[in-house]
Structure formats: structure tokens, C-alpha cells
Design a protein around this motif. Structure first.
Motif: not given
Lengths: 402, 118
Positions: B6-20
Motif C-alpha cells: 500500500d505504500v511502496l511505489d506510490l506517487p508522492i505529491l506535495d500539498p498542491d498536488g505537484v508530483p515529487l
């Protein structure tokens, strides 16, 4: 009305990217050397392409993910990296063939040798990606792609016998030269069921903001669009069968003969323009497909509609891909040999690209009630098995049949 | 929650929704009482390379140490900065993701930004 317009545009889209150098060359060689005997392969490939396109669109619309996202998320980084490598190498060869095709079209038009056109051709591809929005690539290039209908006109004008056409749809063995026959069959399938196409299509659905309301539209787009593209390939094959019977097409300068034999000087120009537009559209699609796959798997910000500054890694990714694809034409590698090799390798890499789809299309977390039913799963199993056979035979055939 | 599923490989977004980036690695520590505690999520080429093979991981570490832009800071995001986890992971603050923006920023400024029309 809007929905109807969207459907119509979607159909044009699929057509634009469909008839590129791979389809033209393989269908023309098949028709010229074996008459209608390989027509059934075009039909089989088209049926598979329709089914896979429908799944790609439905997957993106229902899960809000492209295949690149799903690969990384569901199967982890090592599997994603393996698919990226396999699809990356073959797609670069395909891109090399498309950019060479663009340069060859310019040589045919100008008389200046094609390696000299390689850099301008590559630059044009890059410039459209750099400046253009997704809509321009999707609708602009594919509308221009309608010029490839010239092949349908030529096939009709040559009055093929309906009975013989129907007989061609039934698989029969090769009359002679079995290695060559099966090599062309594999190449046609590689050109019709191009692995990058489905990755591109699922990303395009995300770029266009599809959701579950588009699932019905998607079904029509897939069936009519790919069906139409298949008809175009068949028309090339029929034209070559009637205009160039018994010819072995080994030089790209022979390619325009199919249309110039039917329409004279105008036919020559129709061919040049068709080749140019088809290769341009396909070059854009392959580049984006690979750029999207890279960005999705690594979690970069991506999208053709973003200002380049805001998606720097994605922009540099596709720039590097175009540059690598241009090298083949600069080196002056033979256009036909490169195309045949790229198409055979494309079919070799199909199982790697398509097997994960079986997992994705049946994943409840991704698709909920839009998962595959038994009909779609049956089709997918047949396609993946076919891909496995292609994978095993394509390399030996490429050596013996080309 | 199953960390790997459920966590590994998920996309990480900042609070504005910009992909990091995506969760390339999970940093965990063993507590004195023997329980595994997640400390941070990592976005880095080294972590990805290690997942292919330890040897490839060492090559990547050596290579990236040389070419990484100076602006790039630590690419680990403390677990306390993780907001919601679903289809993607949202961070609580923009600042938490700063360390992962190094490449994108550097390339935008020094390469892409220099091309006419960017």
C-alpha cells in the motif's frame, strides 16, 4: 453532440498513428510477394489491436492511471524497469524507422539524400513536442493523416475480385518460401499490434481527462478507429498485390511505385505526403509513449499541456528519446532493413508489454466493476499466447526470412 | 496497512498536488523492544538501483554522488510529514518535499529554461 464530436476526433486519432512506415512497408511487401495470402494476418492483427485499445482506454478511464503508473504501483520497480528496457529498446528502433521514413519522404520529394534530412526531421518532431499541446498532436496530425485514404482509392480503382479478397482472409499456408511468408506475417503483426500504442493510448486518455463516462465512447473509438486503420493496411496490401505482383521490395525508392502505377505523377506525390504524415504522427506517438512511461514510472510531473519549465525532467526525457531516434537516419541505415527489424523486434517484446495487462484488467482495486469480463479475458489470453509464439519465432525468422 | 503493497511505489505529491516522485524506498528502524518503526520515505535513484541488485545500487551511489546537483538535499521525507495515503501520498507541508525537488529545479533552471520558448 460534444460526445459525438469527441468520438469522431478520436477515430481520426487512431487512424493518424496507424498507417506509418511499419504498416506501409510490411503490407506492401506482403501484397507484392504473396498476393492476398497474408490478408488474414492484417485482419487478425486489427482484431487484436481493437481489443487492446478498448482495454487501454477503459483502464485509464476507470482507474485514472496509465499503464506506466500501474506497472510501477502493482508490480514494483524491478518489473517496471524490465518493461521499460524491453519497450525502450524496441521503441527506439521503431522511432528510428519512423524518423528515417520522414527523411526518406523528404528525399523522394527533393532528391537530396535522406541522411542529410535526418536532423531537420528529428528537429521537427522535437519542435512539435516542445511547442505543441496534446490536442495539436492528437487532432492536427491525425486529420492530415486522412491523406493516407489515397491507398483505399487506389485499391478500389484496381478492382480487386471480391471472392479472392475473401479467400485471403482464410489462413492458408505459404505457396513457396515459407520462411519469408512467416517473417512477413510476424512483421505485419508487429506493425499492427505495436506495443507502444497501448501505452500511448492509456496516457492520452489521462491527458484528455477521461473518466467512467467515456467508457462507451472509448468502445466505439477503439472499434471504428482501429478497424479503419486495419482497412488502410489492407488497402496497401491489395494495391501492392495488384500494382506490383511478384516484385520483391528491397529498396525504399520502390515504395512510391504502388501509387504512381495507379495515379501517375499525382500518385507519387500522394505517396510521399502519406509517408511523411504517417511517419510524423507515429514518431510523435512513439516518443510520447516512451516519455510518458518514463515519467509515470519514476513519478515525474508529466503532460504535453504543461509549460516545459514545470515538467523539466519529462521534457528532457522526450528530448533525449528524439535525439537517440534520429541517430539511425543520420547514420544512413537502410530504411527498409531497419523497419523490418524494428517490426520483428516489436512482436518479440509483445509478451513482456502485454502480459501485465492481464493482471491490471482484472484488478478490483483499479477497475471495480469495470474489470474484464470473460469475453475480454478470453481475447486477452489468445492475444498473449499469440504474442508468446511471435516472441519465440520472430528472431529466427528475422534471420532466415529477411 | 501493508507497507509493501500500500505504500511502496506510490506517487508522492506535495500539498498542491505537484508530483515529487514515487516511494523508492522505506526507511525503518528496529526499536529496542523489537518492533519495526517506519522513519521516512525515500525518493532516490540509489534506492531504486538497490532494488534491482545491491551491486547496481553501489554503482548508482558512486555515480550519483558525483553528478547530483548541489541544490539537491536529502531526499528522505520524515514519516511525520506524511498526510493522506490512498491512490497517492500527500505531504502535509510543501517544505517537507523540498529536498526531492533538486533535479527538477536544476534542470528547469540550467537546461530547459535556456531553450527559447520555455
Amino acid at each position: 453532440m460534444r460526445k459525438l464530436l469527441h468520438t469522431a476526433l478520436g477515430i481520426l486519432t487512431s487512424v493518424g498513428g496507424f498507417l506509418e512506415i511499419g504498416s506501409v512497408v510490411t503490407a506492401m511487401q506482403a501484397g507484392a510477394e504473396f498476393g492476398y495470402r497474408l490478408l488474414w494476418v492484417v485482419a487478425l492483427g486489427t482484431a487484436a489491436a481493437i481489443s487492446l485499445t478498448e482495454m487501454s482506454g477503459r483502464f485509464a478511464a476507470a482507474s485514472q492511471r496509465a499503464f506506466g503508473d500501474a506497472l510501477r504501483e502493482r508490480l514494483g520497480f524491478p518489473v517496471y524497469a524490465a518493461v521499460l528496457l524491453g519497450l525502450g529498446v524496441t521503441s527506439l528502433l521503431v522511432l528510428g524507422a519512423e524518423i528515417t521514413g520522414l527523411a526518406v519522404a523528404l528525399e523522394l520529394a527533393s532528391g537530396v539524400m535522406f541522411p542529410l534530412w535526418a536532423l531537420p526531421a528529428g528537429f521537427l518532431v522535437w519542435l512539435i513536442l516542445w511547442k505543441g499541446k496534446f490536442g495539436l498532436i492528437e487532432y492536427g496530425v491525425s486529420t492530415l493523416g486522412l491523406v493516407t485514404l489515397a491507398f483505399v482509392a487506389s485499391a478500389v480503382r484496381l478492382h480487386p475480385a471480391a471472392g479472392e479478397l475473401l479467400a485471403g482472409l482464410v489462413p492458408t499456408g505459404p505457396p513457396a518460401q515459407p520462411a519469408r511468408y512467416w517473417f512477413l506475417a510476424v512483421s505485419i503483426l508487429g506493425a499492427t499490434v505495436t506495443p507502444y500504442l497501448f501505452y500511448f493510448y492509456s496516457s492520452g486518455a489521462i491527458e484528455d481527462g477521461w473518466d467512467t463516462r467515456h467508457i462507451g465512447t472509448n468502445r466505439v473509438v477503439a472499434a471504428v478507429g482501429m478497424g479503419f486503420g486495419g482497412t488502410l493496411s489492407a488497402a496497401v496490401l491489395v494495391t501492392a498485390a495488384l500494382a506490383l505482383p511478384g516484385t520483391r521490395i528491397e529498396q525504399y525508392r520502390q515504395l512510391p511505385l504502388a501509387l504512381s502505377g495507379v495515379f501517375g505523377r499525382a500518385g507519387f506525390w500522394l505517396f510521399v505526403v502519406s509517408l511523411w504524415i504517417g511517419c510524423l504522427g507515429a514518431a510523435l506517438e512513439v516518443t510520447l509513449a516512451l516519455g510518458y512511461l518514463l515519467a509515470q514510472g519514476l513519478g515525474w510531473r508529466w503532460g504535453e499541456d504543461l509549460p516545459p519549465r514545470e515538467a523539466a525532467r519529462f521534457v528532457l526525457g522526450y528530448s533525449a528519446i528524439v535525439l537517440a531516434g534520429t541517430v539511425f537516419a543520420v547514420a544512413g541505415i537502410d530504411a527498409l532493413a531497419l523497419t523490418n527489424l524494428a517490426m520483428a523486434l516489436s512482436s518479440a517484446v509483445l509478451p513482456l508489454a502485454l502480459a501485465p495487462l492481464f493482471l491490471f484488467m482484472n484488478d478490483r482495486r483499479f477497475l471495480g466493476r469495470h474489470r474484464n469480463g470473460w469475453v475480454a479475458n478470453g481475447a486477452l489470453v489468445v492475444i498473449v499466447l499469440m504474442a508468446l509464439v511471435l516472441c519465440v519465432v520472430s528472431i529466427p525468422l528475422a534471420i532466415t526470412g529477411s | 496497512m501493508d507497507l509493501i503493497r500500500d505504500v511502496l511505489d506510490l506517487p508522492i505529491l506535495d500539498p498542491d498536488g505537484v508530483p515529487l516522485g514515487r516511494v523508492d524506498g522505506i526507511v525503518a528502524e528496529l526499536d529496542p523492544d523489537g518492533r519495526l518503526r517506519v522513519r521516512a520515505l525515500e525518493i532516490s535513484g540509489e534506492a531504486r538501483a538497490r532494488r534491482l541488485h545491491p551491486v547496481i545500487g553501489r554503482w548508482a551511489e558512486r555515480l550519483l554522488r558525483r553528478v547530483r546537483p548541489v541544490t539537491a538535499g536529502p531526499s528522505r521525507i520524515p514519516w511525520s510529514e506524511i498526510g493522506t495515503i490512498g491512490k497517492s501520498i500527500r505531504l502535509r507541508s510543501r517544505l517537507a518535499g523540498e529536498g526531492t525537488r533538486g533535479w527538477e529545479r536544476w534542470l528547469a533552471r540550467h537546461v530547459v529554461g535556456r531553450i527559447p520558448g520555455a
